[in-house]
Design an enzyme around this catalytic site. Structure first.
Site, PDB file in Angstrom:
ATOM      1  N   GLY A  49       0.827  -1.206   0.000  1.00 48.44           N
ATOM      2  CA  GLY A  49       0.000   0.000   0.000  1.00 48.44           C
ATOM      3  C   GLY A  49       0.856   1.249   0.000  1.00 48.44           C
ATOM      4  O   GLY A  49       0.405   2.311   0.413  1.00 48.44           O
ATOM      5  N   GLY A  50       2.102   1.091  -0.442  1.00 48.72           N
ATOM      6  CA  GLY A  50       2.992   2.245  -0.538  1.00 48.72           C
ATOM      7  C   GLY A  50       3.340   2.856   0.806  1.00 48.72           C
ATOM      8  O   GLY A  50       3.690   4.037   0.874  1.00 48.72           O
ATOM      9  N   SER A 131       4.352  -5.361  -2.938  1.00 50.77           N
ATOM     10  CA  SER A 131       4.579  -3.914  -2.982  1.00 50.77           C
ATOM     11  C   SER A 131       5.349  -3.471  -1.736  1.00 50.77           C
ATOM     12  O   SER A 131       6.447  -3.968  -1.499  1.00 50.77           O
ATOM     13  CB  SER A 131       3.245  -3.188  -3.159  1.00 50.77           C
ATOM     14  OG  SER A 131       3.437  -1.823  -3.431  1.00 50.77           O
TER      15      SER A 131
END
Length: 141
Positions: A49-50, A131
């Site tokens: 989710g960055g 991610s």
């Protein structure tokens, strides 16, 4: 509360912004195959989710199928994201930065200390993620 999901469009519901979130987020999910294993391999999932958004409670991250089919223990964790997890103000001890990574580290320590009670092998633990979760894995190595 506006429902921004698109029913019928595969994958859209997993990013539903109406998912209940809280600053009180330091929780683990543990899935154990039945019957309870002895000395099972442990897989620890870190969501992406960055480093800004995300939660391990999304349905797409449900570890019950992986635990059942592969006879492993699956653990997922929540950690602080956004400013609560990664804001750094140099010289300010109240915002030293990377608190989200320390949350993850605390979860990993908990697993090492407690997973045997669930039938897991603390010497056979694999981290995986996507991610920002995959980046987190590399930062913990």
């Amino acid at each position: 509360n506006i429902d921004q999901s698109f029913p019928g469009f595969h994958g859209s519901e997993m990013w539903n912004p109406n998912t209940d979130l809280s600053e009180d987020c330091l929780y683990l999910n543990v899935w154990i195959p039945a019957p309870k294993p002895k000395n099972a391999t442990v897989l620890i999932w870190i969501y992406g989710g960055g480093f800004q958004t995300g939660t391990s409670s999304l349905h797409v991250y449900d570890g019950k199928f992986l635990a059942r089919v592969e006879r492993v223990i699956v653990v997922s964790m929540n950690y602080r994201v956004g400013a609560l997890g990664f804001l750094a103000l140099p010289g300010n001890p109240e915002a030293p930065g990377n608190m989200g990574l320390f949350d993850q580290q605390l979860a990993l320590q908990w697993v090492q200390k407690n997973i045997a009670a669930f039938g897991g092998n603390p010497k056979s633990v694999t981290l995986f993620g996507e991610s920002a979760g995959a980046a987190s894995v590399s930062l913990h190595l």
